[in-house]
Design an enzyme around this catalytic site. Structure first.
Site, PDB file in Angstrom:
ATOM      1  N   ASP A   1      51.290  57.112  39.185  1.00 37.74           N
ATOM      2  CA  ASP A   1      51.819  55.892  38.567  1.00 37.74           C
ATOM      3  C   ASP A   1      51.661  55.912  37.049  1.00 37.74           C
ATOM      4  O   ASP A   1      52.408  55.256  36.325  1.00 37.74           O
ATOM      5  CB  ASP A   1      51.110  54.649  39.115  1.00 37.74           C
ATOM      6  CG  ASP A   1      51.593  54.310  40.517  1.00 37.74           C
ATOM      7  OD1 ASP A   1      52.614  54.877  40.941  1.00 37.74           O
ATOM      8  OD2 ASP A   1      50.937  53.493  41.181  1.00 37.74           O
TER       9      ASP A   1
ATOM     10  N   TRP B   1       7.176  38.846  24.492  1.00 35.46           N
ATOM     11  CA  TRP B   1       5.974  39.527  24.947  1.00 35.46           C
ATOM     12  C   TRP B   1       5.401  38.759  26.153  1.00 35.46           C
ATOM     13  O   TRP B   1       5.292  37.534  26.116  1.00 35.46           O
ATOM     14  CB  TRP B   1       4.924  39.572  23.827  1.00 35.46           C
ATOM     15  CG  TRP B   1       3.629  40.131  24.313  1.00 35.46           C
ATOM     16  CD1 TRP B   1       3.342  41.439  24.540  1.00 35.46           C
ATOM     17  CD2 TRP B   1       2.467  39.395  24.678  1.00 35.46           C
ATOM     18  NE1 TRP B   1       2.067  41.573  25.031  1.00 35.46           N
ATOM     19  CE2 TRP B   1       1.509  40.330  25.120  1.00 35.46           C
ATOM     20  CE3 TRP B   1       2.146  38.036  24.692  1.00 35.46           C
ATOM     21  CZ2 TRP B   1       0.238  39.954  25.561  1.00 35.46           C
ATOM     22  CZ3 TRP B   1       0.888  37.663  25.127  1.00 35.46           C
ATOM     23  CH2 TRP B   1      -0.049  38.610  25.550  1.00 35.46           C
TER      24      TRP B   1
ATOM     25  N   ARG C   1      -0.811  42.145  14.337  1.00 32.30           N
ATOM     26  CA  ARG C   1      -1.914  42.751  15.086  1.00 32.30           C
ATOM     27  C   ARG C   1      -2.727  43.655  14.141  1.00 32.30           C
ATOM     28  O   ARG C   1      -3.138  44.736  14.521  1.00 32.30           O
ATOM     29  CB  ARG C   1      -1.403  43.553  16.288  1.00 32.30           C
ATOM     30  CG  ARG C   1      -2.361  43.496  17.474  1.00 32.30           C
ATOM     31  CD  ARG C   1      -1.998  44.477  18.571  1.00 32.30           C
ATOM     32  NE  ARG C   1      -2.893  44.326  19.712  1.00 32.30           N
ATOM     33  CZ  ARG C   1      -3.230  45.276  20.545  1.00 32.30           C
ATOM     34  NH1 ARG C   1      -2.739  46.488  20.395  1.00 32.30           N
ATOM     35  NH2 ARG C   1      -4.040  45.058  21.544  1.00 32.30           N
TER      36      ARG C   1
ATOM     37  N   LYS D   1       0.257  57.617  27.285  1.00 27.78           N
ATOM     38  CA  LYS D   1       0.910  56.309  27.157  1.00 27.78           C
ATOM     39  C   LYS D   1       1.192  56.117  25.673  1.00 27.78           C
ATOM     40  O   LYS D   1       0.268  55.992  24.871  1.00 27.78           O
ATOM     41  CB  LYS D   1      -0.016  55.217  27.687  1.00 27.78           C
ATOM     42  CG  LYS D   1       0.535  53.817  27.559  1.00 27.78           C
ATOM     43  CD  LYS D   1      -0.389  52.815  28.237  1.00 27.78           C
ATOM     44  CE  LYS D   1      -0.015  51.391  27.911  1.00 27.78           C
ATOM     45  NZ  LYS D   1      -1.004  50.443  28.438  1.00 27.78           N
TER      46      LYS D   1
ATOM     47  N   ASP E   1       2.368  53.913  22.875  1.00 28.69           N
ATOM     48  CA  ASP E   1       2.520  52.471  22.656  1.00 28.69           C
ATOM     49  C   ASP E   1       3.145  52.200  21.287  1.00 28.69           C
ATOM     50  O   ASP E   1       3.204  53.088  20.426  1.00 28.69           O
ATOM     51  CB  ASP E   1       1.134  51.809  22.757  1.00 28.69           C
ATOM     52  CG  ASP E   1       1.208  50.372  23.232  1.00 28.69           C
ATOM     53  OD1 ASP E   1       2.285  49.753  23.125  1.00 28.69           O
ATOM     54  OD2 ASP E   1       0.181  49.862  23.702  1.00 28.69           O
TER      55      ASP E   1
ATOM     56  N   ASN F   1       3.228  48.535  18.940  1.00 33.32           N
ATOM     57  CA  ASN F   1       2.867  47.135  19.131  1.00 33.32           C
ATOM     58  C   ASN F   1       3.262  46.156  18.038  1.00 33.32           C
ATOM     59  O   ASN F   1       2.685  45.074  17.964  1.00 33.32           O
ATOM     60  CB  ASN F   1       1.356  47.030  19.364  1.00 33.32           C
ATOM     61  CG  ASN F   1       0.999  47.402  20.794  1.00 33.32           C
ATOM     62  OD1 ASN F   1       1.721  47.043  21.718  1.00 33.32           O
ATOM     63  ND2 ASN F   1      -0.074  48.135  20.975  1.00 33.32           N
TER      64      ASN F   1
ATOM     65  N   ASP G   1       2.990  43.395  29.687  1.00 31.50           N
ATOM     66  CA  ASP G   1       1.556  43.104  29.657  1.00 31.50           C
ATOM     67  C   ASP G   1       1.224  41.955  30.600  1.00 31.50           C
ATOM     68  O   ASP G   1       0.056  41.693  30.868  1.00 31.50           O
ATOM     69  CB  ASP G   1       1.123  42.732  28.230  1.00 31.50           C
ATOM     70  CG  ASP G   1       0.913  43.969  27.372  1.00 31.50           C
ATOM     71  OD1 ASP G   1       0.896  45.086  27.923  1.00 31.50           O
ATOM     72  OD2 ASP G   1       0.766  43.819  26.146  1.00 31.50           O
TER      73      ASP G   1
END
Ligand code: GLA
Length: 695
Positions: free
Chosen positions: A43, A171, A413, A446, A448, A450, A516
């Site tokens: 088509d 968070w 932080r 791990k 991270d 932040n 968290d």
């Protein structure tokens, strides 16, 4: 499945069940033709592209695959540049199209300037996901400055308005679902924080009253972990379009002579119902996105020390936790924050990736050996992109953090973001992590991140706005180099929980820290939203002692919820009673029996916690030979007292055995789907795990 080229410059991409068609019109414009269910390819042989833009003042109406800035096109564009002589308009002509095995490249070039654009498409034999991206080339010698450069533009077929699902997370409250109907104008989902973040998501899910099991759903996700933009619009002709790509907020890129910029990829698809969308993306991600070391491997049950000890880590206490964790059946012990520098709280130490000798007077190998002797692998936490002003690294190299001399650097932080566009910074991070991995028997990291960026001065860059892109690439690059050198090390992506869980991260990291917030009642929703587009196996879920905002839950309830992803344990096991340790052991053993279904099966979200008061998820093996159902509720109204459990996704003709509330059943898949098994779901902390097996 295949890509066909029709003589009239129309290209048909076929996936397992869907079709995507584009073409070139007589003016050389790229044009979108079809996305959805299949039609006979023949088509399209004789299809004329509707001549909407015979007159250039109507160029705005054209459905395009990639819109460039210029002329009488007044809607949003995907590419905007400034040429060396100051001209800011692009005028493209079609060059050619190349078809490879399941790949299509359609190339255009500017009529005057040395700019080339290749639109790239790829499909697979066994799924319905199309991968799209663009390659922008400067084939001349003078620099071209790019102000916006998206990856792809997608056009939806209906003239009726679509509803867009996205997120409004934070968070501890990741992936909170939003639904916005787009009638006119634009909807923008983006991040300006440096990472993809907790708030909005780098994807679109567009539907018109779709449910888990019905309705057209169009979706696409950008594989990028930095500032992104998803721009959805509906114009005066009722056409709904979506462009996805790098955020043009504070963006500029100098494309040097002979340089090609490859945009991040977009994975997009069409499905019938939201459940099918999730299953498609789950399988696609496992087979085509996740790094090859671990994509098809069962992920181990891990223990993470963060909630038990926070920064107060030492060999003795970690060993005590490790002993109890191993008795529970845990396979990987991860020591979180606190092991390095002067890291006694979150005010100091980031950047000083040397083992704290006060906490580990005999070195970290003493702990690693204890963990290994207990039969577990050892993992370690890093936050590589960060530095505390109170650190040896910052005292030595204050210039390594993004900064402006005239502005006060905002700490969040108590930390600053390192300028990862600097080679010396990248070299330092790689050297520290590589040395730790080389010198110690570490099998898991791990990674991270932040805080969002601020005061993003980067005096090392000619074009400072490139930092957003270059920073993200630097993260990918270090992760890839570490993996290449240490192929048996798995890496988890964490950004204050699920702040970097996009498909860009999934191309490099093996798993994700989801949130968290480990409150199991909140997790019932967070995990549902996570699995809309992301693969279940990367979703790390720990059983902890936390009942954040909700009525206390039992340990069995918490295991039920955490076992619906890649199970972890994060409670302070030294405070557990003998009975609780036994409950943990029983659940970990059960998880090991069913985790291949959770991590690799097809997820059917049958009832959901918020709407139905009952969470009922079924994970079905690809060959439908077995399944596992999770049911959990934290209280139901009286009308929900007795409900039939109707199991979707099984084989109608197979006979399955299962036990519900102590009663054994042997029923066909058809019966289980249409009639169901009676059940009474009442009270707080209701939880059941039902194994289903075909004869
Ligand atoms: C972030 C992570 C947590 C934990 C802490 C350590 O908040 O999301 O899981 O690792 O950092 O400081």
């Amino acid at each position: 499945m295949a890509i066909f080229s029709c003589e009239n410059n129309i290209f048909v991409l076929e996936t397992k069940n869907t079709q995507y068609v584009l073409g070139i019109d007589k003016n050389g414009y790229n044009r979108h033709i079809h996305w959805g269910r299949k039609c006979p390819v023949s088509d399209f042989l004789s299809t004329d592209i509707w001549d909407e833009n015979s007159n250039h003042t109507e160029l705005d109406m054209a459905k395009q695959e990639y819109t460039v800035f210029g002329g009488t096109m007044y809607r949003e564009s995907d590419l905007k540049v400034q040429f060396p002589d100051g001209c800011r308009e692009i005028e493209l002509e079609f060059v050619d199209a190349k078809i490879g095995s399941n790949k299509l490249t359609v190339t255009f070039k500017d009529k005057v300037y040395s700019l080339e654009i290749a639109l790239k498409y790829s499909v697979n034999d066994d799924d319905d996901i199309i991968t799209r991206w663009a390659e922008i080339k400067n084939s001349g010698t003078d620099t071209i400055f790019i102000d916006r450069m998206f990856s792809a533009e997608l056009t939806l077929p209906s003239v009726e308005p679509y509803t867009f699902k996205n997120t409004n997370g934070s968070w501890g409250g990741e992936f909170v679902e939003t639904e916005s109907q787009l009638q006119g104008g634009a909807l923008v989902f983006d991040s300006k924080r440096g990472t993809s973040g907790h708030n909005q998501s780098p994807y679109f899910i567009a539907h018109q009253n779709a449910t888990e099991t019905s309705g057209d759903v169009y979706f696409g996700t950008l594989a990028y972990s930095g500032n992104f933009k998803v721009l959805c619009s509906r114009d005066l002709f009722y056409t709904t379009r979506i462009s996805l790509g790098l955020n043009d907020h504070d963006f500029k890129y100098a494309l040097k002579g002979n340089e090609t910029f490859i945009t991040p990829k977009v994975f997009c698809g069409y499905s019938w119902g939201l459940g099918e969308m999730s299953r498609q993306m789950n399988r696609f991600a496992i087979n085509n996105v996740l790094p090859k070391q671990f994509n098809d491997k069962i992920l181990p049950v891990l223990y993470n020390s963060w909630e038990a000890t926070e920064f107060d880590v030492n060999c003795e206490h970690q060993t005590a936790l490790a002993k109890l964790a191993s008795e529970m059946g845990v396979e990987l012990f991860v020591m979180d924050d606190g092991w390095f520098g002067e890291r006694n709280n979150d005010c100091a130490g980031l950047g000083d990736w040397f083992v704290n000798e006060t906490k580990f007077p005999n070195g970290i190998d003493e702990l690693i050996k204890n963990v290994n002797d207990l039969g577990m692998d050892f993992g370690l936490w890093f936050e590589p992109e960060m530095v505390n002003p109170d650190s040896d690294l910052f005292r030595k190299h204050p210039e390594w953090a993004y900064h402006y001399d005239t502005r006060t650097a905002h700490t969040l932080r108590h930390q600053l973001v390192l300028n990862m566009t600097r080679k010396d910074v990248r070299d330092y991070i790689f050297e520290r992590m590589d040395t730790m991995l080389t010198d110690h028997n570490i099998k898991y990291i791990k990674w991270d991140m932040n805080r969002p960026f601020s005061e993003t001065g980067a005096e090392n860059l000619e074009i400072p706005q490139e930092l957003w892109y270059r920073h993200t690439q630097a993260v990918y690059d270090i992760v890839d180099r570490l993996k290449e050198k240490h192929p048996d090390v798995a890496i988890e992506s964490c950004a204050s929980g699920g702040g970097r869980s996009d498909y860009g991260a999934l191309l490099h990291f093996d798993q994700v820290w989801t949130s968290d917030n480990t409150d199991s009642v909140d997790r019932m929703m967070i995990q549902k939203w996570f699995t809309y587009l992301r693969p279940t196996k990367v979703m790390r879920a720990w059983v902890t002692d936390v009942n954040w905002y909700n009525t206390p839950t039992t340990l069995d309830f918490r295991f039920n919820i955490a076992m619906q992803g890649s199970l972890g344990v994060g409670g302070n096991l030294t405070k557990y009673s003998k009975e609780d340790l036994e409950i943990g052991k029983r659940n970990v053993a059960l998880y090991k029996e069913i985790r291949h279904l959770v991590q690799f099966g097809d997820l059917y979200r049958i009832l959901e916690a918020q709407k139905d008061e009952i969470l009922f998820n079924l994970y079905v093996a690809e060959d439908k030979s077995e399944a596992v159902a999770f049911i959990a509720s934290n209280g139901t109204g009286f009308m929900k007292k007795a409900i039939p459990l109707k199991f979707q996704g099984l084989d109608d003709d197979k006979i399955y055995s299962l036990t519900v509330d102590g009663k054994e059943y042997k029923k066909s898949g058809a019966y289980l789907k249409n009639v169901g098994i009676p059940s009474t779901i009442r009270g707080m902390n209701y939880n059941r795990i039902i194994k289903i097996k075909a004869e």
